[in-house]
Write a protein that holds these residues in place. Structure first.
Motif, short mmCIF file in Angstrom:
data_model
loop_
_atom_site.label_atom_id
_atom_site.label_comp_id
_atom_site.label_asym_id
_atom_site.label_seq_id
_atom_site.Cartn_x
_atom_site.Cartn_y
_atom_site.Cartn_z
N ALA A 99 35.51 43.22 35.70
CA ALA A 99 35.52 42.19 36.75
C ALA A 99 34.35 42.41 37.72
N LEU A 100 34.14 43.69 38.09
CA LEU A 100 33.07 44.02 39.03
C LEU A 100 31.70 43.65 38.45
N THR A 101 31.47 43.95 37.18
CA THR A 101 30.16 43.66 36.59
C THR A 101 29.93 42.14 36.53
N ARG A 102 30.99 41.39 36.27
CA ARG A 102 30.82 39.93 36.21
C ARG A 102 30.47 39.37 37.58
N VAL A 103 31.16 39.88 38.60
CA VAL A 103 30.90 39.39 39.96
C VAL A 103 29.49 39.78 40.41
N ILE A 104 29.12 41.04 40.14
CA ILE A 104 27.78 41.49 40.57
C ILE A 104 26.69 40.70 39.84
N SER A 105 26.87 40.49 38.54
CA SER A 105 25.88 39.72 37.77
C SER A 105 25.75 38.31 38.35
N ALA A 106 26.88 37.72 38.74
CA ALA A 106 26.84 36.37 39.31
C ALA A 106 26.07 36.37 40.63
N VAL A 107 26.26 37.42 41.44
CA VAL A 107 25.52 37.52 42.71
C VAL A 107 24.02 37.67 42.43
N PHE A 108 23.68 38.49 41.46
CA PHE A 108 22.26 38.66 41.09
C PHE A 108 21.64 37.31 40.73
N ARG A 109 22.36 36.54 39.93
CA ARG A 109 21.79 35.29 39.42
C ARG A 109 21.71 34.19 40.47
N LYS A 110 22.54 34.32 41.51
CA LYS A 110 22.48 33.35 42.61
C LYS A 110 21.14 33.44 43.33
N GLY A 111 20.52 34.61 43.26
CA GLY A 111 19.26 34.81 43.97
C GLY A 111 19.50 35.23 45.40
N GLY A 112 18.46 35.24 46.20
CA GLY A 112 18.59 35.70 47.58
C GLY A 112 18.63 37.20 47.65
N ASP A 113 19.00 37.70 48.79
CA ASP A 113 18.98 39.14 49.01
C ASP A 113 20.28 39.77 48.54
N ALA A 114 20.23 40.48 47.41
CA ALA A 114 21.44 41.08 46.85
C ALA A 114 21.67 42.49 47.38
N CYS A 115 20.83 42.92 48.31
CA CYS A 115 20.88 44.32 48.77
C CYS A 115 22.18 44.65 49.51
N PHE A 116 22.85 43.62 50.05
CA PHE A 116 24.10 43.87 50.78
C PHE A 116 25.16 44.50 49.87
N LEU A 117 25.05 44.20 48.56
CA LEU A 117 26.00 44.76 47.59
C LEU A 117 26.04 46.27 47.66
N VAL A 118 24.84 46.86 47.81
CA VAL A 118 24.71 48.31 47.84
C VAL A 118 25.55 48.89 48.98
N GLU A 119 25.39 48.32 50.18
CA GLU A 119 26.13 48.83 51.35
C GLU A 119 27.64 48.64 51.18
N GLU A 120 28.02 47.47 50.66
CA GLU A 120 29.45 47.21 50.46
C GLU A 120 30.07 48.21 49.49
N LEU A 121 29.40 48.44 48.37
CA LEU A 121 29.97 49.33 47.35
C LEU A 121 29.98 50.78 47.81
N LYS A 122 28.89 51.19 48.49
CA LYS A 122 28.80 52.59 48.93
C LYS A 122 29.87 52.92 49.97
N ALA A 123 30.42 51.90 50.62
CA ALA A 123 31.41 52.15 51.68
C ALA A 123 32.84 52.21 51.15
N VAL A 124 33.02 52.05 49.84
CA VAL A 124 34.39 52.05 49.28
C VAL A 124 34.91 53.49 49.12
#
Ligand SMILES: [Zn+2]
Length: 225
Positions: A99-124
Protein backbone atom coordinates in the motif's frame (compact mmCIF):
# COMPACT_ATOMS: atom_id res chain seq x y z
CA UNK A 1 4.22 41.36 -41.05
CA UNK A 2 1.50 44.03 -41.33
CA UNK A 3 -1.41 44.48 -38.94
CA UNK A 4 -4.53 46.45 -39.76
CA UNK A 5 -5.35 48.72 -36.80
CA UNK A 6 -9.10 48.71 -36.39
CA UNK A 7 -9.32 50.39 -32.97
CA UNK A 8 -8.01 53.59 -31.47
CA UNK A 9 -4.42 53.41 -30.31
CA UNK A 10 -4.44 53.99 -26.54
CA UNK A 11 -0.87 52.98 -25.69
CA UNK A 12 2.24 51.49 -27.17
CA UNK A 13 5.37 49.68 -26.20
CA UNK A 14 8.59 49.46 -28.18
CA UNK A 15 9.99 45.97 -28.54
CA UNK A 16 13.49 45.91 -27.13
CA UNK A 17 16.05 43.15 -26.98
CA UNK A 18 15.12 42.57 -23.32
CA UNK A 19 11.38 42.17 -23.89
CA UNK A 20 11.87 39.79 -26.81
CA UNK A 21 14.42 37.79 -24.80
CA UNK A 22 11.96 37.64 -21.89
CA UNK A 23 9.17 36.42 -24.17
CA UNK A 24 11.43 33.78 -25.68
CA UNK A 25 12.42 32.62 -22.21
CA UNK A 26 8.79 32.31 -21.15
CA UNK A 27 7.98 30.32 -24.27
CA UNK A 28 10.89 28.00 -23.56
CA UNK A 29 9.72 27.52 -19.95
CA UNK A 30 6.26 26.57 -21.17
CA UNK A 31 7.67 24.05 -23.61
CA UNK A 32 9.62 22.23 -20.86
CA UNK A 33 8.63 18.74 -19.87
CA UNK A 34 7.32 18.53 -16.33
CA UNK A 35 6.22 15.77 -14.04
CA UNK A 36 2.44 15.26 -13.96
CA UNK A 37 0.02 12.36 -13.66
CA UNK A 38 -0.28 11.81 -17.38
CA UNK A 39 3.42 11.65 -18.22
CA UNK A 40 3.68 8.41 -20.11
CA UNK A 41 5.97 5.83 -18.60
CA UNK A 42 8.94 5.28 -20.93
CA UNK A 43 9.82 1.67 -21.74
CA UNK A 44 13.04 1.95 -19.79
CA UNK A 45 13.65 3.78 -16.52
CA UNK A 46 16.90 4.19 -14.61
CA UNK A 47 16.88 3.27 -10.96
CA UNK A 48 18.74 2.49 -7.76
CA UNK A 49 18.16 -0.26 -5.22
CA UNK A 50 18.83 0.26 -1.51
CA UNK A 51 19.23 -2.60 0.93
CA UNK A 52 17.82 -2.28 4.44
CA UNK A 53 18.67 -4.77 7.14
CA UNK A 54 17.00 -4.33 10.49
CA UNK A 55 17.58 -6.28 13.70
CA UNK A 56 13.81 -6.89 13.77
CA UNK A 57 13.82 -9.32 10.86
CA UNK A 58 16.25 -11.87 9.51
CA UNK A 59 15.42 -10.93 5.93
CA UNK A 60 16.61 -7.74 4.28
CA UNK A 61 14.33 -5.28 2.52
CA UNK A 62 15.21 -4.02 -0.96
CA UNK A 63 13.93 -0.61 -1.98
CA UNK A 64 14.07 0.24 -5.68
CA UNK A 65 13.35 3.76 -6.89
CA UNK A 66 13.09 4.31 -10.64
CA UNK A 67 13.56 7.74 -12.16
CA UNK A 68 12.31 9.41 -15.30
CA UNK A 69 14.60 11.84 -17.11
CA UNK A 70 12.81 14.98 -18.23
CA UNK A 71 14.07 17.28 -21.01
CA UNK A 72 16.77 14.79 -21.82
CA UNK A 73 19.76 16.17 -23.65
CA UNK A 74 18.86 19.82 -22.96
CA UNK A 75 20.28 22.19 -20.38
CA UNK A 76 17.03 21.69 -18.42
CA UNK A 77 17.57 17.95 -18.07
CA UNK A 78 16.39 16.70 -14.68
CA UNK A 79 15.88 13.38 -13.00
CA UNK A 80 12.65 12.88 -11.08
CA UNK A 81 11.51 9.81 -9.11
CA UNK A 82 8.75 7.94 -10.94
CA UNK A 83 7.98 4.78 -8.95
CA UNK A 84 9.08 2.78 -5.92
CA UNK A 85 9.12 -0.95 -5.26
CA UNK A 86 9.92 -2.74 -2.03
CA UNK A 87 10.86 -6.40 -2.01
CA UNK A 88 11.54 -8.81 0.81
CA UNK A 89 11.33 -12.48 1.64
CA UNK A 90 9.64 -11.37 4.82
CA UNK A 91 5.88 -11.49 4.18
CA UNK A 92 4.96 -10.11 7.61
CA UNK A 93 4.70 -6.53 6.34
CA UNK A 94 3.47 -7.40 2.87
CA UNK A 95 0.13 -5.61 2.73
CA UNK A 96 1.05 -2.27 4.22
CA UNK A 97 4.37 -2.16 2.37
CA UNK A 98 2.52 -2.72 -0.90
CA UNK A 99 0.00 0.00 0.00
CA UNK A 100 2.82 2.38 0.94
CA UNK A 101 4.70 1.84 -2.33
CA UNK A 102 1.53 2.48 -4.36
CA UNK A 103 0.80 5.70 -2.51
CA UNK A 104 4.41 6.93 -2.73
CA UNK A 105 4.58 6.11 -6.46
CA UNK A 106 1.36 8.06 -6.99
CA UNK A 107 2.84 11.07 -5.16
CA UNK A 108 6.00 10.85 -7.30
CA UNK A 109 3.96 10.84 -10.50
CA UNK A 110 1.83 13.79 -9.43
CA UNK A 111 4.97 15.90 -9.67
CA UNK A 112 5.80 18.87 -7.49
CA UNK A 113 7.97 18.70 -4.44
CA UNK A 114 7.90 15.14 -3.10
CA UNK A 115 10.52 15.88 -0.44
CA UNK A 116 7.88 16.21 2.30
CA UNK A 117 7.49 12.41 2.13
CA UNK A 118 10.95 12.01 3.60
CA UNK A 119 10.12 14.06 6.71
CA UNK A 120 6.76 12.35 7.18
CA UNK A 121 8.20 8.84 6.96
CA UNK A 122 11.27 9.58 9.09
CA UNK A 123 8.99 10.79 11.90
CA UNK A 124 7.09 7.48 12.22
CA UNK A 125 7.74 5.66 15.50
CA UNK A 126 7.26 1.95 16.02
CA UNK A 127 5.48 1.33 19.35
CA UNK A 128 7.67 -1.77 19.82
CA UNK A 129 10.69 0.57 19.94
CA UNK A 130 13.34 1.44 17.42
CA UNK A 131 16.96 0.36 17.10
CA UNK A 132 20.41 1.75 16.41
CA UNK A 133 22.16 1.47 13.06
CA UNK A 134 25.87 1.22 12.54
CA UNK A 135 27.39 4.63 13.28
CA UNK A 136 24.94 5.27 16.14
CA UNK A 137 22.00 6.53 14.08
CA UNK A 138 18.68 5.86 15.78
CA UNK A 139 15.98 4.36 13.61
CA UNK A 140 12.52 4.78 15.17
CA UNK A 141 10.80 2.32 12.77
CA UNK A 142 10.98 0.38 9.53
CA UNK A 143 8.90 3.13 7.89
CA UNK A 144 11.55 5.66 8.95
CA UNK A 145 14.21 3.47 7.28
CA UNK A 146 12.23 3.69 4.05
CA UNK A 147 12.16 7.47 4.56
CA UNK A 148 15.96 7.57 4.94
CA UNK A 149 16.39 5.46 1.80
CA UNK A 150 14.17 7.85 -0.20
CA UNK A 151 16.10 10.79 1.27
CA UNK A 152 19.45 9.42 0.15
CA UNK A 153 18.00 8.79 -3.29
CA UNK A 154 16.61 12.33 -3.60
CA UNK A 155 20.02 13.65 -2.51
CA UNK A 156 21.65 11.46 -5.14
CA UNK A 157 19.48 12.87 -7.95
CA UNK A 158 19.80 16.44 -6.67
CA UNK A 159 16.26 17.06 -5.41
CA UNK A 160 17.45 17.50 -1.82
CA UNK A 161 20.54 19.60 -1.24
CA UNK A 162 22.83 17.83 1.21
CA UNK A 163 23.83 19.85 4.27
CA UNK A 164 27.48 20.58 3.87
CA UNK A 165 29.54 21.29 6.96
CA UNK A 166 32.16 23.98 6.61
CA UNK A 167 35.81 23.07 7.19
CA UNK A 168 35.77 25.37 10.19
CA UNK A 169 32.83 23.45 11.71
CA UNK A 170 34.47 20.10 11.00
CA UNK A 171 37.67 21.27 12.64
CA UNK A 172 35.74 22.54 15.66
CA UNK A 173 33.96 19.20 16.14
CA UNK A 174 37.21 17.28 15.70
CA UNK A 175 38.78 19.42 18.45
CA UNK A 176 35.78 18.85 20.73
CA UNK A 177 36.05 15.15 20.17
CA UNK A 178 39.74 15.06 21.00
CA UNK A 179 39.08 17.11 24.12
CA UNK A 180 36.35 14.69 25.21
CA UNK A 181 38.51 11.65 24.56
CA UNK A 182 41.37 13.13 26.53
CA UNK A 183 39.03 13.28 29.55
CA UNK A 184 37.03 10.09 29.09
CA UNK A 185 39.30 7.74 27.16
CA UNK A 186 39.65 6.97 23.48
CA UNK A 187 36.73 5.69 21.40
CA UNK A 188 38.87 4.43 18.57
CA UNK A 189 37.14 2.14 16.09
CA UNK A 190 33.74 3.52 17.05
CA UNK A 191 31.79 6.19 15.28
CA UNK A 192 31.28 8.18 18.48
CA UNK A 193 32.27 7.89 22.16
CA UNK A 194 30.50 5.20 24.16
CA UNK A 195 29.12 7.72 26.65
CA UNK A 196 27.46 9.76 23.91
CA UNK A 197 23.68 10.11 24.05
CA UNK A 198 21.10 10.58 21.31
CA UNK A 199 21.04 13.92 19.50
CA UNK A 200 17.46 14.93 18.73
CA UNK A 201 18.51 16.92 15.68
CA UNK A 202 20.36 14.26 13.67
CA UNK A 203 19.11 11.12 15.51
CA UNK A 204 22.68 9.98 16.13
CA UNK A 205 24.16 8.76 19.41
CA UNK A 206 26.84 11.42 19.32
CA UNK A 207 25.96 14.00 21.98
CA UNK A 208 28.48 14.51 24.77
CA UNK A 209 28.59 16.83 27.76
CA UNK A 210 31.41 19.33 27.54
CA UNK A 211 31.96 22.48 29.59
CA UNK A 212 28.35 22.31 30.78
CA UNK A 213 26.99 22.09 27.22
CA UNK A 214 25.58 19.08 25.41
CA UNK A 215 27.38 19.09 22.06
CA UNK A 216 26.69 16.74 19.16
CA UNK A 217 29.92 15.46 17.61
CA UNK A 218 28.04 14.50 14.47
CA UNK A 219 26.03 17.56 13.44
CA UNK A 220 27.36 20.24 15.77
CA UNK A 221 24.05 20.85 17.61
CA UNK A 222 24.73 22.38 21.01
CA UNK A 223 22.52 22.98 24.03
CA UNK A 224 23.78 24.76 27.14
CA UNK A 225 22.30 25.15 30.58
ZN1 LIG B 1 23.40 15.81 16.02
Amino acid sequence: MTHKIAKKIVGYKVLTKETTAEAAKQEEQQALERMHENVERPEVLVGSTYKIKTPQSEHALYITINDIILNQGTEHEERRPYEIFINSKNMEHFQWVLALTRVISAVFRKGGDACFLVEELKAVFDPRGGYFKKGGVFMPSLVAEIGYAIESHLKHIGMIKPEVMSDHQKQFLEEKRREFEAQHGSSEGQAFPEKAVLCTKCSTKAMVLMDGCMTCLNCGESKCG
